[in-house]
Every structure is written in C-alpha cells, then in structure tokens.
Design a protein around this motif. Structure first.
Motif, short mmCIF file in Angstrom:
data_model
loop_
_atom_site.label_atom_id
_atom_site.label_comp_id
_atom_site.label_asym_id
_atom_site.label_seq_id
_atom_site.Cartn_x
_atom_site.Cartn_y
_atom_site.Cartn_z
N MET A 1 4.64 -19.33 15.62
CA MET A 1 5.04 -18.47 14.54
C MET A 1 5.42 -19.49 13.35
N THR A 2 5.07 -19.20 12.24
CA THR A 2 5.02 -19.72 10.95
C THR A 2 6.33 -18.97 10.47
N ALA A 3 7.05 -20.00 9.74
CA ALA A 3 8.38 -19.27 9.37
C ALA A 3 8.04 -18.34 7.89
N LEU A 4 8.77 -17.36 7.90
CA LEU A 4 8.55 -16.31 6.86
C LEU A 4 9.09 -16.82 5.62
N THR A 5 8.03 -16.86 4.48
CA THR A 5 8.43 -17.41 3.09
C THR A 5 8.74 -16.17 2.44
N ALA A 6 9.41 -16.20 1.19
CA ALA A 6 9.65 -15.08 0.31
C ALA A 6 8.43 -14.39 -0.32
N GLU A 7 7.40 -15.51 -0.68
CA GLU A 7 6.17 -14.69 -1.12
C GLU A 7 5.44 -14.01 -0.11
N THR A 8 5.32 -14.48 1.17
CA THR A 8 4.87 -13.65 2.32
C THR A 8 5.68 -12.13 2.29
N LEU A 9 6.81 -12.57 2.48
CA LEU A 9 7.66 -11.20 2.82
C LEU A 9 7.29 -10.15 1.54
N VAL A 10 7.59 -10.44 0.34
CA VAL A 10 7.19 -9.42 -0.64
C VAL A 10 5.88 -8.92 -0.90
N ALA A 11 5.02 -9.64 -0.33
CA ALA A 11 3.44 -9.09 -0.56
C ALA A 11 3.52 -7.97 0.49
N HIS A 12 4.42 -7.78 1.52
CA HIS A 12 4.24 -6.90 2.63
C HIS A 12 5.35 -5.85 2.61
N VAL A 13 6.02 -5.59 1.37
CA VAL A 13 7.27 -4.77 1.16
C VAL A 13 6.98 -3.55 0.54
N ASP A 14 7.40 -2.29 1.24
CA ASP A 14 7.69 -1.02 0.28
C ASP A 14 9.12 -0.98 0.36
N HIS A 15 9.54 -1.36 -0.82
CA HIS A 15 11.13 -1.34 -1.32
C HIS A 15 11.54 0.20 -1.43
N THR A 16 12.44 0.42 -0.55
CA THR A 16 12.67 2.00 -0.18
C THR A 16 13.98 2.61 -0.48
N LEU A 17 14.05 3.73 -1.17
CA LEU A 17 15.16 4.52 -1.61
C LEU A 17 15.00 5.99 -1.08
N LEU A 18 15.45 6.34 0.08
CA LEU A 18 15.34 7.95 0.55
C LEU A 18 16.66 8.43 0.69
N LYS A 19 17.80 7.81 0.25
CA LYS A 19 18.86 8.55 0.45
C LYS A 19 19.12 9.90 -0.23
N PRO A 20 19.61 11.03 0.38
CA PRO A 20 19.51 12.35 -0.30
C PRO A 20 20.20 12.32 -1.63
N GLU A 21 21.34 11.38 -1.71
CA GLU A 21 22.31 11.41 -2.84
C GLU A 21 21.75 10.66 -4.11
N ALA A 22 20.58 10.02 -3.81
CA ALA A 22 20.27 8.98 -4.99
C ALA A 22 19.85 9.69 -6.27
N ALA A 23 20.57 9.23 -7.50
CA ALA A 23 20.15 10.00 -8.58
C ALA A 23 19.25 9.02 -9.47
N THR A 24 18.83 9.79 -10.81
CA THR A 24 17.87 8.98 -11.59
C THR A 24 18.15 7.61 -11.67
N ALA A 25 19.29 7.34 -11.98
CA ALA A 25 19.94 5.82 -12.21
C ALA A 25 19.52 5.16 -11.18
N ASP A 26 19.63 5.77 -10.04
CA ASP A 26 19.20 4.79 -8.57
C ASP A 26 17.83 4.62 -8.59
N PHE A 27 17.09 5.29 -9.09
CA PHE A 27 15.69 5.17 -8.82
C PHE A 27 15.16 4.27 -9.98
#
Length: 239
Positions: free
Chosen positions: A1-27
C-alpha cells in the motif's frame, strides 16, 4: 500500500455540498475552495446550478436525491435539466424499494431513462459523446448510479451494478450519505469494483472523513471519492 499523497487525493475528489440549508454564498465558497485545493470536481444540489467561475472543475449534481423514490420520468426530466444547467455528471439514486421487490427490469429501466435523458440533453448542447467513466473531464456528460450499498445485501449490490452497466451508466456509487444504514465501506467498494471491472468507475461516498478511510476506499478500487471534508484529509496528509 502506497501512502496517499495530496496530489493523488485531489485527482480523485468530488468536493461535495449537498446540505439542504446551503445558500448561494456557500456554493460560491465551495467552488473557490475546490479550485484552491485543485480537486477534480464539485458536486452540488441541482437547484444550485448553474455554478459560476468553475474554471476547469467538473460540475456534478444529484438526481432523485436522496431517497430515489421518484417516478422515472421525473428523474429523467431532472437529469436533463441539470445537464442544460451545466452539470456534466449526474449522480442518480436507484429506487431501493424496487430492488427490495426484486423488480430488476424496472430498476434497469429507471436507470436507462436517466442515461437516455442525459445523453439527449448533451446532444442538444453539442457536447462530445461519453465514451468511458472519465468522459466528463473532456466535456461529455455521464451518469453515476447511487446504490445506497449499506442498505443492500451483497447479492443486491452485485445485481444493481450489473443492471447499471446494462442500462448504460458510467459509474456506480456507494451512498448518498443521508441513509440511516450508513455510507461507504471498503467491502462494498471492492465488491462493486469486482463486479464492474474496469468498464465502469466506482465512486465511494458517505462518511469518508479521515485519511485512513480515503486510503481504504482507493485501495479497494474506488476511482472517485465524494468528500465534504476534503481539506481536513489534506491537513492529515500534511501532518
């Protein structure tokens, strides 16, 4: 198992905001933060579309969320509208009740309806045809199928994956993150990857809050991670 690097992580990420109360400024903040971290994609509620100033970020949204218990024609219409509003990935929720009924042909048709709606909306916009799991990075539009794996048996997970593939989906995904049964597990990810091989992508989402959990999901075969706490994991990598 190769240690996860920041570069590898971000290449796989869907950065998510699905909270019902999220407003325009949050997005707006989500998009800015996603760009600063260098992640691949952002995933937001369909009402937040269209997003602005997204640059090279892939824009994803959800459909039939979070229950999946929506009429197929409504899911299809929601998915088509999302593509028209700028989404290039649509994460649809299966109808769990139909799975528990064993109505697999109906489950497959439900997925196929969304796949067809997304493809049709993409054609209307002159987008390139989706030709694989990562087609959205070239501007095509793809469909991910949320199975809510923690609420399913192993046999149901396997059959749901098979039906998603037969219906033309591009990804299978573990969870909404909203079901009381729980979110992603490395066991479910491994089973999903075993079932779809390299033909479809596998997205792990729901409750992934630590570096250890992210590493486990990628090692199990995940090709994407749905994370709301991306920065916290990057901070763990940095030590």
């Amino acid at each position: 198992m190769t240690a996860l690097t920041a570069e590898t992580l971000v290449a796989h990420v869907d950065h998510t905001l699905l909270k019902p109360e999220a407003a325009t400024a949050d997005f707006d903040s989500l998009v800015a933060h996603a760009q600063s971290m260098g992640v691949l994609a952002v995933c937001v509620s369909p009402s937040a579309l269209p997003l602005t100033d997204t640059g090279d970020l892939v824009v994803a949204t959800v459909c039939g969320f979070p229950s999946g218990a929506v009429k197929s024609e409504v899911k299809a219409a929601e998915a088509a509208r999302a593509v028209a509003d700028g989404a290039r990935e649509v994460d649809m929720v299966v109808n769990l009740g139909l799975i528990k009924d064993g109505a697999w042909d109906v489950v497959e048709d439900d997925i196929r309806g969304v796949v067809g709606a997304v493809a049709g909306a993409a054609r209307d916009l002159g987008l390139p045809e989706a030709d694989g799991p990562e087609a959205a990075v070239t501007g095509a539009a793809i469909v991910k199928v949320i199975l809510e794996s923690a609420a399913l048996t192993d046999e149901e997970i396997v059959e749901a994956c098979r039906r998603a593939e037969a219906a033309g989906a591009h990804y299978v995904k573990t969870s909404t993150g909203f079901h009381p049964a729980g979110g992603a597990s490395a066991q479910a990810v491994a089973l999903m990857r075993q079932t779809v091989g390299d033909r479809l992508g596998v997205k792990a989402s729901g409750g992934i809050r630590s570096l250890e959990a992210a590493q486990q999901m990628l090692d199990a075969g995940a090709s994407r991670l749905g994370l709301s706490g991306t920065q916290a994991i990057l901070d763990q990598i940095a030590g």
